[in-house]
Design a protein around this motif. Sequence first.
Motif, PDB file in Angstrom:
ATOM      1  N   SER A 277      58.006  44.658  34.434  1.00 54.33           N
ATOM      2  CA  SER A 277      58.427  44.920  33.058  1.00 54.33           C
ATOM      3  C   SER A 277      58.967  43.679  32.357  1.00 54.33           C
ATOM      4  N   THR A 278      58.714  42.491  32.942  1.00 50.71           N
ATOM      5  CA  THR A 278      59.232  41.253  32.354  1.00 50.71           C
ATOM      6  C   THR A 278      58.096  40.481  31.707  1.00 50.71           C
ATOM      7  N   HIS A 279      58.184  40.310  30.410  1.00 46.61           N
ATOM      8  CA  HIS A 279      57.138  39.625  29.657  1.00 46.61           C
ATOM      9  C   HIS A 279      57.066  38.148  30.048  1.00 46.61           C
ATOM     10  N   GLY A 280      55.835  37.652  30.235  1.00 49.14           N
ATOM     11  CA  GLY A 280      55.632  36.232  30.479  1.00 49.14           C
ATOM     12  C   GLY A 280      55.566  35.828  31.935  1.00 49.14           C
ATOM     13  N   TYR A 281      55.643  36.804  32.848  1.00 49.42           N
ATOM     14  CA  TYR A 281      55.644  36.482  34.277  1.00 49.42           C
ATOM     15  C   TYR A 281      54.549  37.269  35.002  1.00 49.42           C
ATOM     16  N   GLU A 282      53.363  37.271  34.406  1.00 48.19           N
ATOM     17  CA  GLU A 282      52.261  38.064  34.948  1.00 48.19           C
ATOM     18  C   GLU A 282      51.856  37.607  36.347  1.00 48.19           C
ATOM     19  N   TYR A 283      51.865  36.298  36.576  1.00 49.54           N
ATOM     20  CA  TYR A 283      51.504  35.786  37.901  1.00 49.54           C
ATOM     21  C   TYR A 283      52.451  36.336  38.962  1.00 49.54           C
ATOM     22  N   TYR A 284      53.740  36.377  38.652  1.00 51.86           N
ATOM     23  CA  TYR A 284      54.726  36.821  39.632  1.00 51.86           C
ATOM     24  C   TYR A 284      54.685  38.334  39.832  1.00 51.86           C
ATOM     25  N   LYS A 285      54.199  39.056  38.839  1.00 53.02           N
ATOM     26  CA  LYS A 285      53.952  40.491  39.028  1.00 53.02           C
ATOM     27  C   LYS A 285      52.895  40.691  40.103  1.00 53.02           C
ATOM     28  N   ARG A 286      51.825  39.879  40.036  1.00 53.22           N
ATOM     29  CA  ARG A 286      50.761  39.979  41.048  1.00 53.22           C
ATOM     30  C   ARG A 286      51.267  39.543  42.418  1.00 53.22           C
ATOM     31  N   LEU A 287      52.086  38.471  42.467  1.00 52.39           N
ATOM     32  CA  LEU A 287      52.641  38.001  43.735  1.00 52.39           C
ATOM     33  C   LEU A 287      53.555  39.059  44.342  1.00 52.39           C
ATOM     34  N   ALA A 288      54.395  39.679  43.513  1.00 51.93           N
ATOM     35  CA  ALA A 288      55.299  40.714  44.004  1.00 51.93           C
ATOM     36  C   ALA A 288      54.515  41.875  44.604  1.00 51.93           C
ATOM     37  N   SER A 289      53.418  42.257  43.948  1.00 49.65           N
ATOM     38  CA  SER A 289      52.592  43.345  44.469  1.00 49.65           C
ATOM     39  C   SER A 289      51.991  42.958  45.820  1.00 49.65           C
ATOM     40  N   PHE A 290      51.564  41.704  45.951  1.00 50.36           N
ATOM     41  CA  PHE A 290      50.994  41.229  47.216  1.00 50.36           C
ATOM     42  C   PHE A 290      52.040  41.309  48.327  1.00 50.36           C
ATOM     43  N   ILE A 291      53.262  40.843  48.038  1.00 52.66           N
ATOM     44  CA  ILE A 291      54.320  40.865  49.046  1.00 52.66           C
ATOM     45  C   ILE A 291      54.668  42.296  49.435  1.00 52.66           C
ATOM     46  N   GLN A 292      54.720  43.181  48.457  1.00 48.67           N
ATOM     47  CA  GLN A 292      55.030  44.584  48.735  1.00 48.67           C
ATOM     48  C   GLN A 292      53.972  45.218  49.634  1.00 48.67           C
TER      49      GLN A 292
ATOM     50  N   LYS B  16      63.528   4.479  23.432  1.00 45.16           N
ATOM     51  CA  LYS B  16      62.285   4.340  24.178  1.00 45.16           C
ATOM     52  C   LYS B  16      61.583   5.696  24.236  1.00 45.16           C
ATOM     53  N   SER B  17      60.304   5.737  23.928  1.00 44.07           N
ATOM     54  CA  SER B  17      59.560   6.990  23.890  1.00 44.07           C
ATOM     55  C   SER B  17      59.475   7.640  25.271  1.00 44.07           C
ATOM     56  N   PHE B  18      59.461   8.964  25.259  1.00 43.35           N
ATOM     57  CA  PHE B  18      59.290   9.725  26.501  1.00 43.35           C
ATOM     58  C   PHE B  18      57.862  10.215  26.685  1.00 43.35           C
ATOM     59  N   ARG B  19      56.941   9.845  25.812  1.00 44.00           N
ATOM     60  CA  ARG B  19      55.596  10.410  25.859  1.00 44.00           C
ATOM     61  C   ARG B  19      54.887  10.132  27.185  1.00 44.00           C
ATOM     62  N   ASP B  20      55.183   9.009  27.815  1.00 40.76           N
ATOM     63  CA  ASP B  20      54.522   8.693  29.080  1.00 40.76           C
ATOM     64  C   ASP B  20      55.415   8.952  30.285  1.00 40.76           C
ATOM     65  N   ARG B  21      56.505   9.664  30.084  1.00 40.41           N
ATOM     66  CA  ARG B  21      57.400  10.029  31.199  1.00 40.41           C
ATOM     67  C   ARG B  21      57.992  11.401  30.948  1.00 40.41           C
ATOM     68  N   LEU B  22      57.093  12.312  30.607  1.00 41.15           N
ATOM     69  CA  LEU B  22      57.456  13.683  30.290  1.00 41.15           C
ATOM     70  C   LEU B  22      56.670  14.631  31.197  1.00 41.15           C
ATOM     71  N   TYR B  23      57.395  15.495  31.904  1.00 39.30           N
ATOM     72  CA  TYR B  23      56.757  16.423  32.840  1.00 39.30           C
ATOM     73  C   TYR B  23      57.384  17.806  32.696  1.00 39.30           C
ATOM     74  N   ALA B  24      56.652  18.796  33.176  1.00 45.32           N
ATOM     75  CA  ALA B  24      57.162  20.163  33.170  1.00 45.32           C
ATOM     76  C   ALA B  24      56.752  20.861  34.449  1.00 45.32           C
ATOM     77  N   ALA B  25      57.699  21.598  35.024  1.00 44.93           N
ATOM     78  CA  ALA B  25      57.425  22.342  36.242  1.00 44.93           C
ATOM     79  C   ALA B  25      56.589  23.564  35.910  1.00 44.93           C
ATOM     80  N   ALA B  26      55.525  23.776  36.668  1.00 39.61           N
ATOM     81  CA  ALA B  26      54.641  24.914  36.410  1.00 39.61           C
ATOM     82  C   ALA B  26      54.002  25.377  37.712  1.00 39.61           C
ATOM     83  N   VAL B  27      54.006  26.680  37.918  1.00 38.23           N
ATOM     84  CA  VAL B  27      53.326  27.298  39.062  1.00 38.23           C
ATOM     85  C   VAL B  27      52.258  28.270  38.572  1.00 38.23           C
ATOM     86  N   SER B  28      52.629  29.116  37.613  1.00 38.67           N
ATOM     87  CA  SER B  28      51.703  30.149  37.148  1.00 38.67           C
ATOM     88  C   SER B  28      50.696  29.583  36.158  1.00 38.67           C
ATOM     89  N   PRO B  29      49.508  30.201  36.068  1.00 42.07           N
ATOM     90  CA  PRO B  29      48.530  29.779  35.053  1.00 42.07           C
ATOM     91  C   PRO B  29      49.086  29.865  33.636  1.00 42.07           C
TER      92      PRO B  29
END
Length: 366
Positions: free
Chosen positions: A267-282, A165-178
């Motif tokens: 210094s972690t590639h691919g997590y630019e949103y969390y770099k900004r969040l970390a700066s906000f928390i700091q 049975k195809s998964f095309r209509d029951r496929l999801y991915a968790a996402a927070v950052s742009p």
Amino acid sequence: MRVGYTTIFQGGGDARDDQRVYADELRLCELAEPLGFEMLWGVEHHFTSYTMCPDPVQFLSYMAGRTKNILLGSGAVILPWHDPVRVAEKVTMLDLMSGGRFIFGMGRGLGRIEFEGLRIPMDESRERFVESAEIVLRALETGVIEADGKYYRIPRRDLRPRPVKSFRDRLYAAAVSPESVRIMADVGAGILINPQKDWEEVSADMRKYREQFRELKGAEAPAPMVTGWVCCDKDPVKARDMAQEYIGGYYESVMSHYELGGRHFESTHGYEYYKRLASFIQNKGSERVVDNFIELQIYGTPEQCYERIVDIRSKVGNDGFNAVCSFSGMSYETAEANMRLFASEVMPRVKELPPVDFAELEVAAS
């Protein structure tokens, strides 16, 4: 709208307590179908008591045998941490054993402690996710798995048992950052929204996601699903106190597990949103972030909880809502009362909500 129940198996600091956490959470999960929830979701995390479910497919396989009709969702299998062959095989097996009830949710991960413990460079998560997703999804559609990529080289092999049975209509991915939202459009997945930022920002992300999905896939994107932390009580003061204690406490565990104020994101590639969040928390401190997270969630009387869900739906156009009702040290009795009240007085009204007209949603946002 579809309504689901999400369990996170959140523990405390005492390892001797883990068995009780599992006993209590499994009791709540067995209530989900009789109470009328249409979906049951499990998550994947490793090495801390933040959430203690290292294998959501194994958990859902157990629940497949304990239930009859409820859909079973992974929220999510973190692809960079796994061999794509084993993911495709396990997903196929669970779907066959459950009679086609599995909803495949996947993600790319965020916790440094997990990447290091699983011996996967966090810098590679974005590329590994995309490559693995393409391999797994192609295998689930064709019954054949093979790859000759940067990270995965797999000789051509048949999947047995075969997917039916195809998964095309029951496929999801968790996402927070742009950044993740764009990736999920590229692989053709719907979005599992775990709220961590203002709903107006999420709404903007969803508009960009729908635009990119149309461009890449030549079709309209599926409606997203939202997961929300619930504190429901007939007394509004008690509900507010619950939100402060439990939802606030939960987000403190989020910040600890993910080291959200940490400088490693710089210094972690691919997590630019969390770099900004970390700066906000700091700069601003964690208290403001915790308070904001509380206000993103579902708390109050049944009427207030319903209104919060309707308001979220008006912004992001979700066609599913998954309630988390047990977390942050709640007693079993508190969690069960929370779950039952939501199921009896909020869920029936949420189920009656019609599908969102995305054209109207776009106009309202403009």
